[in-house]
Motif scaffolding. Structure first.
Motif, PDB file in Angstrom:
ATOM      1  N   ASN A  40       0.841  -1.151  -0.099  1.00  0.00           N
ATOM      2  CA  ASN A  40      -0.102   0.056   0.023  1.00  0.00           C
ATOM      3  C   ASN A  40       0.939   1.370  -0.003  1.00  0.00           C
ATOM      4  O   ASN A  40       1.282   1.501   1.339  1.00  0.00           O
TER       5      ASN A  40
ATOM      6  N   PHE B 165       2.079   4.942  -0.193  1.00  0.00           N
ATOM      7  CA  PHE B 165       1.453   6.188   0.197  1.00  0.00           C
ATOM      8  C   PHE B 165       2.390   7.381   0.410  1.00  0.00           C
ATOM      9  O   PHE B 165       3.620   6.957   0.759  1.00  0.00           O
TER      10      PHE B 165
ATOM     11  N   LEU C 225       2.561  11.189   2.631  1.00  0.00           N
ATOM     12  CA  LEU C 225       1.867  12.440   3.335  1.00  0.00           C
ATOM     13  C   LEU C 225       2.649  13.769   2.915  1.00  0.00           C
ATOM     14  O   LEU C 225       2.359  14.658   3.919  1.00  0.00           O
TER      15      LEU C 225
ATOM     16  N   ARG D 234       0.774  14.441  -1.883  1.00  0.00           N
ATOM     17  CA  ARG D 234       0.175  13.700  -1.092  1.00  0.00           C
ATOM     18  C   ARG D 234      -0.542  12.546  -1.779  1.00  0.00           C
ATOM     19  O   ARG D 234      -1.684  12.681  -2.469  1.00  0.00           O
ATOM     20  N   PHE D 235      -0.765  11.295  -1.691  1.00  0.00           N
ATOM     21  CA  PHE D 235      -1.300  10.321  -2.288  1.00  0.00           C
ATOM     22  C   PHE D 235      -1.272   8.987  -1.656  1.00  0.00           C
ATOM     23  O   PHE D 235      -0.561   8.784  -0.482  1.00  0.00           O
ATOM     24  N   ASP D 236      -2.417   8.371  -1.781  1.00  0.00           N
ATOM     25  CA  ASP D 236      -2.519   6.892  -1.281  1.00  0.00           C
ATOM     26  C   ASP D 236      -3.039   5.972  -2.377  1.00  0.00           C
ATOM     27  O   ASP D 236      -4.180   6.061  -2.708  1.00  0.00           O
ATOM     28  N   LEU D 237      -2.320   4.864  -2.825  1.00  0.00           N
ATOM     29  CA  LEU D 237      -2.730   4.123  -3.660  1.00  0.00           C
ATOM     30  C   LEU D 237      -3.434   2.925  -3.262  1.00  0.00           C
ATOM     31  O   LEU D 237      -4.009   2.047  -4.009  1.00  0.00           O
ATOM     32  N   GLY D 238      -3.806   2.833  -2.058  1.00  0.00           N
ATOM     33  CA  GLY D 238      -4.483   1.838  -1.661  1.00  0.00           C
ATOM     34  C   GLY D 238      -3.695   0.456  -1.753  1.00  0.00           C
ATOM     35  O   GLY D 238      -2.464   0.371  -2.116  1.00  0.00           O
TER      36      GLY D 238
ATOM     37  N   PHE E 285       6.023   5.605   1.462  1.00  0.00           N
ATOM     38  CA  PHE E 285       6.100   4.405   2.460  1.00  0.00           C
ATOM     39  C   PHE E 285       5.111   3.626   2.018  1.00  0.00           C
ATOM     40  O   PHE E 285       4.242   3.712   1.244  1.00  0.00           O
TER      41      PHE E 285
ATOM     42  N   ARG F 236      -8.804  -4.676   0.210  1.00  0.00           N
ATOM     43  CA  ARG F 236      -8.577  -4.385  -1.191  1.00  0.00           C
ATOM     44  C   ARG F 236      -8.573  -2.878  -1.543  1.00  0.00           C
ATOM     45  O   ARG F 236      -9.412  -2.277  -0.850  1.00  0.00           O
ATOM     46  N   ASP F 237      -7.760  -2.295  -2.238  1.00  0.00           N
ATOM     47  CA  ASP F 237      -7.709  -0.672  -2.393  1.00  0.00           C
ATOM     48  C   ASP F 237      -8.064   0.273  -0.952  1.00  0.00           C
ATOM     49  O   ASP F 237      -7.056  -0.087  -0.376  1.00  0.00           O
ATOM     50  N   TYR F 238      -9.046   0.635  -0.727  1.00  0.00           N
ATOM     51  CA  TYR F 238      -9.285   1.762   0.348  1.00  0.00           C
ATOM     52  C   TYR F 238     -10.072   1.136   1.468  1.00  0.00           C
ATOM     53  O   TYR F 238     -10.356   1.751   2.271  1.00  0.00           O
TER      54      TYR F 238
ATOM     55  N   LYS G   8     -10.469   4.197   3.576  1.00  0.00           N
ATOM     56  CA  LYS G   8      -9.793   5.600   3.678  1.00  0.00           C
ATOM     57  C   LYS G   8     -10.489   6.506   2.811  1.00  0.00           C
ATOM     58  O   LYS G   8     -10.682   6.137   1.644  1.00  0.00           O
TER      59      LYS G   8
ATOM     60  N   PRO H  19      -5.701  10.496   1.378  1.00  0.00           N
ATOM     61  CA  PRO H  19      -4.588  10.229   2.112  1.00  0.00           C
ATOM     62  C   PRO H  19      -4.510  10.582   3.475  1.00  0.00           C
ATOM     63  O   PRO H  19      -4.611  11.744   3.677  1.00  0.00           O
TER      64      PRO H  19
ATOM     65  N   ARG I 103       3.263  10.443   9.110  1.00  0.00           N
ATOM     66  CA  ARG I 103       3.109   9.090   9.113  1.00  0.00           C
ATOM     67  C   ARG I 103       3.048   8.407  10.415  1.00  0.00           C
ATOM     68  O   ARG I 103       2.195   7.315  10.328  1.00  0.00           O
TER      69      ARG I 103
END
Lengths: 239, 418
Positions: A136, A138, A140, A145-149, A170, B301-303, B341, B344, B386
Motif C-alpha cells: 500500500n 502512500f 503524506l 500527498r497520495f495513497d494508492l490503496g 512509504f 483491497r484498495d481503500y 480510507k 490520504p 506517517r
C-alpha cells in the motif's frame, strides 16, 4: 577547459515560498538564476564529479516483531549510497525545456527499487507490486500527498507528480519500506552511480550553485562556472 | 488515570504532536532505532486516550467516566482513559537466535515487562520457529492489533477486554451467586476460594502474555502455530497456579490476495489449586477448564478493510451447592469491523461487537450467567505525519444489568509510534 571551484556561493538565487519540505532540507526548487554569461552561449557544458558520503544512513530496520509467531521473511537491503546532485537555480528558459516523462519505482522483497528517484514535474511514476503479497504505497508529503490503496502482486498503480519538492514514500503495511522521490521543476539534476560519480549534461554556460543531497542531508551550495562546451569538475563530501 | 491526569497527558501529547508537525516531517523520529549493525532494534508506541460519557450516576459535572466499567482492562484501567507507553526491542544474537522484549507503562506507572522470549530458528532454510518464554498469545486474530497504532478504533473488542464475573481464584457456590454478579465483572465476589472482591477475567486476554513454548511453521498459503503454556486464555500467567497446562493452536490461510482466514483453539484448566480445594474439587482440577474455539477472517483491497471474528468459550466450574450451575458456562462473541480510507491520511472506521452467555437457572429466575453486552463504535483517524495519528470515536455500550446499563462515550486518542 576544466575548472574546480570550492567554497564559493554563486549569486542569482531566488528562494521560493510554500515549499516546507524543500526548505527544511535547505533546497530551493522553483528558483531561477540569471547565469553569468561566459562568452556567447553557443554550446552547453557539463558538471561532473563525485559525492563522497562519510556517514552512510543505515537502512531502516523492521519494528521488533514481538507479536509475530516467527522470524520475519528475508528482504533486500536498501542502497542508501546514491545521492542527487542538482543546480540550485536553473537558467532562464530551463522550465520550458523540461519534458515530463515516465519512471518506475518497483516494490520488491519489501523494498522500493530504486530507493531514490529524481524526476521533473509532470512525470508519471508507476508503482508495480513485484511481491507475492499486498503493498500500500502512500505519501503524506505536503507537495504530493497520495495513497494508492492495497493492491496485489502483478498490479500497477501510478501517480503524476505535479509539484516540485521532496516526496517521502512509504508502505502502509510494511513500515520499514520507504523511499525518496525528488521532484524538480528543471532538468538540471542527476542521481549518482554506485561509486558516487555523477554528471549533469547540457548545462548552459554560466555561474551556478550546485547542491548534493543524500537521505535528507543537503550540502552547502557550491558555486561553479560552466564554460562554453566544457566540463567542470566538482566533488562533494557529505558528513 | 484520574480525569485531570488523563486530560493533562492527552494535552501534552497533542502539543508534542502539533509541535512536531509544525517542525516538519523530517524532524520527528519516524524510523525504528537500530544499532550494532541492525542486530539491535527498538520500537515504540505511545498513546494518550481521553473520553467523556453521559453516565447519569457520575459525580463529575463536566466529563463523566465509564461508570459501567465497560472499557476497563485487565489492569484496572479504562481503555478510554489511558496513557500507554509500549517499548519493544529485538536482539539478533545469531542468525538462528533472537531475543524479543516488550515493556509497558500504563497511566504513568513504572515500565513492566509484558513479553520476554527467545526465538529460535533451528534450520535456516526452513520457516519453522520456536519461541520460548513469555510468548505472544496463540489464540485469535486481534492480538496483532492491540497496539494503538494498529487498532482501527480506540476501544477494544469485548472478547479481549470486557471483564466478566468469572474468576480463577474465586468460585460461585451455586447458580444464585453467579446470577447475582451479572454485569459486575469489574469487581466480583464469590463465596468459594478467595472471598475478597476482585476483577473478573476477560474471555481472552490480549494484553497479558502467557509463559511457555510456541512453535510456528509457515508455508506459502498456510501457516500454523501451537503452544503449551502455563495459564489459560483469560488468565495468562508467569507462574502456574494449577497442575495443568494450556494447549493452544492457530491455523491461518491466505487463499486469495487480501483474504486471510484463521481458526484458533485453546484448552486449559483455569481454576487455582486453592479455589478447587475450597470447592472440594482438588482431585478433578484438570476438568475445570476453559476451552475456546475461534474463527476469524479479514479481507482488504484498495481503500477498504473488513474483519470479523467469532469466539465460543466454555468454562467448567465445580458444582458445590444447589441450585446447581448448568455446565458448561458458555460465552459467544462476534465482532465485525471495517475501515475505509477517505483520502490520504484520513480514514473512517466502525465496529459492531456482541458478547452473549448461556442460560442458567437460579432459585427465582433463569437468565444468562452474565449479562450480554452490545458495543457499537464509529470513528476515524487522521495522520498528521506517517507515525502521528489522531483518532476520534463515538462508542455506545448497552447491558441489561448493573448500576450503569448503558453509556454513550466520546473518545479521542493521540498515537505516536516508531
Amino acid at each position: 577547459m576544466m575548472r574546480r571551484l570550492i567554497g564559493r556561493n554563486g549569486g542569482g538565487l531566488r528562494s521560493s515560498a510554500g515549499l516546507t519540505l524543500a526548505a527544511a532540507a535547505g533546497i530551493s526548487w522553483f528558483a531561477t538564476a540569471t547565469p553569468t554569461p561566459v562568452g556567447a552561449a553557443a554550446a552547453t557544458g557539463a558538471i561532473q564529479g563525485r559525492v563522497d558520503i562519510r556517514q552512510v544512513v543505515p537502512a531502516t530496520e523492521r519494528r521488533p516483531t514481538v507479536t509475530d509467531f516467527g522470524s520475519p521473511r528475508e528482504r533486500d537491503l536498501v542502497d542508501r549510497l546514491k545521492s542527487v546532485v542538482y543546480l540550485e537555480a536553473a537558467p532562464r528558459g530551463a522550465f520550458e525545456r523540461s519534458e515530463p516523462g515516465r519512471a518506475v519505482m518497483n516494490q520488491r522483497n519489501e523494498t522500493f527499487v530504486p530507493h531514490l528517484l529524481a524526476i521533473t514535474t509532470g512525470t508519471v511514476v508507476d508503482f508495480p507490486n513485484g511481491d507475492p503479497f499486498y503493498h500500500n504505497v502512500f505519501s503524506l508529503s505536503k507537495v504530493n500527498r497520495f495513497d494508492l490503496g492495497r493492491y496485489p502482486s502483478g498490479k500497477l498503480k501510478s501517480v503524476q507528480f505535479t509539484q516540485p519538492g521532496i516526496v517521502r514514500v512509504f508502505c502502509e503495511i510494511h513500515s520499514h519500506m520507504n523511499a525518496f522521490i525528488l521532484v524538480f521543476s528543471h532538468p538540471f539534476f542527476t542521481v549518482t552511480d554506485d561509486s558516487g560519480r555523477y554528471r549533469i549534461d547540457d548545462v548552459p554556460p554560466g555561474v551556478y550553485n550546485v547542491i548534493a543531497w543524500n537521505e535528507g542531508r543537503a550540502s552547502e551550495p557550491r558555486g561553479v562556472t560552466v564554460p562554453n562546451a566544457g566540463t567542470t569538475e566538482l566533488d562533494f563530501e557529505l558528513r | 488515570m484520574s480525569h485531570r491526569g488523563g486530560a493533562v497527558a492527552t494535552t501534552a501529547l497533542i502539543v508534542l504532536i502539533l509541535a512536531s508537525a509544525r517542525a516538519g516531517a523530517q524532524s520527528v523520529t519516524s524510523e525504528t532505532i537500530s544499532f550494532a549493525g541492525g542486530r539491535v532494534t527498538l520500537g515504540g508506541d505511545v498513546s494518550a486516550t481521553f473520553s467523556c460519557t453521559d453516565s447519569e450516576i457520575s459525580t463529575s459535572s463536566v466529563c463523566a467516566d465509564d461508570t459501567g466499567f465497560f472499557n476497563y482492562t485487565d489492569y484496572e484501567h479504562s481503555a478510554l482513559r489511558m496513557m500507554r507507553i509500549d517499548l519493544t526491542g529485538s536482539v539478533r544474537a545469531t542468525n538462528r537466535l533472537s531475543f524479543l522484549v516488550e515493556v509497558r507503562s500504563e497511566d504513568g506507572g513504572r515500565l513492566q515487562p509484558y513479553a520476554l522470549y527467545a526465538r529460535i530458528r533451528p534450520w535456516l532454510s526452513k520457516p519453522i520457529d520456536f519461541q520460548v518464554g513469555r510468548v505472544p498469545p496463540t489464540f485469535g486474530a486481534f492480538i496483532r492489533s492491540t497496539y494503538a497504532s494498529d487498532n482501527l478504533l480506540i476501544g477494544y473488542p469485548l472478547a479481549y477486554q470486557y471483564l466478566m464475573s468469572i474468576r480463577a481464584d474465586a468460585l460461585p457456590a451455586n447458580a444464585d451467586e453467579l446470577l447475582r454478579m451479572r454485569g459486575r465483572g469489574w469487581l466480583s465476589t464469590f463465596s468459594v476460594g478467595n472471598t475478597a472482591p476482585d476483577r473478573g477475567l476477560p474471555l481472552a486476554n490480549a494484553f497479558r502474555w502467557d509463559t511457555g513454548v510456541q512453535v510456528h511453521a509457515a508455508g506459502r498459503l498456510v501457516e500454523g502455530t501451537m503452544a503449551v503454556t502455563t495459564g489459560s486464555l483469560g488468565n495468562p500467567l508467569v507462574h502456574d497456579d494449577n497442575p495443568g497446562k494450556q494447549v493452544a493452536a492457530r491455523v491461518v490461510a491466505r487463499p486469495l490476495p487480501g483474504l486471510v482466514v484463521g481458526a484458533s483453539g485453546a484448552v486449559a484448566p483455569f481454576v487455582t489449586r486453592d479455589a478447587a480445594a475450597s470447592a472440594g474439587a482438588a482431585n478433578s482440577i484438570s476438568n475445570l477448564t476453559q476451552a475456546a474455539f475461534g474463527f476469524d477472517a479479514e479481507y482488504s483491497r484498495d481503500y477498504y478493510l473488513v474483519r470479523m471474528e467469532t469466539i465460543v468459550s466454555d468454562w467448567r466450574v465445580p458444582l458445590v451447592q444447589t441450585p446447581s450451575i448448568h455446565l458448561p458456562l458458555r460465552a459467544a462473541t462476534i465482532l465485525v469491523e471495517g475501515r475505509y480510507k477517505i483520502r490520504p491520511g484520513l480514514y473512517a472506521a466502525a465496529r459492531f461487537d456482541h458478547i452473549g452467555f448461556s442460560q442458567i437457572s437460579g432459585t427465582t429466575r433463569t437468565a444468562g450467567w452474565e449479562a450480554p453486552v452490545n458495543r457499537v463504535e464509529v470513528g476515524g483517524g487522521y495522520s498528521l505525519l506517517r507515525n502521528l495519528l489522531l483518532k476520534g470515536a463515538y462508542q455506545r455500550d448497552t447491558r441489561p444489568a448493573g448500576r450503569t446499563q448503558k453509556i454513550n462515550a466520546i473518545a479521542t486518542q493521540a498515537v505516536f509510534w516508531f
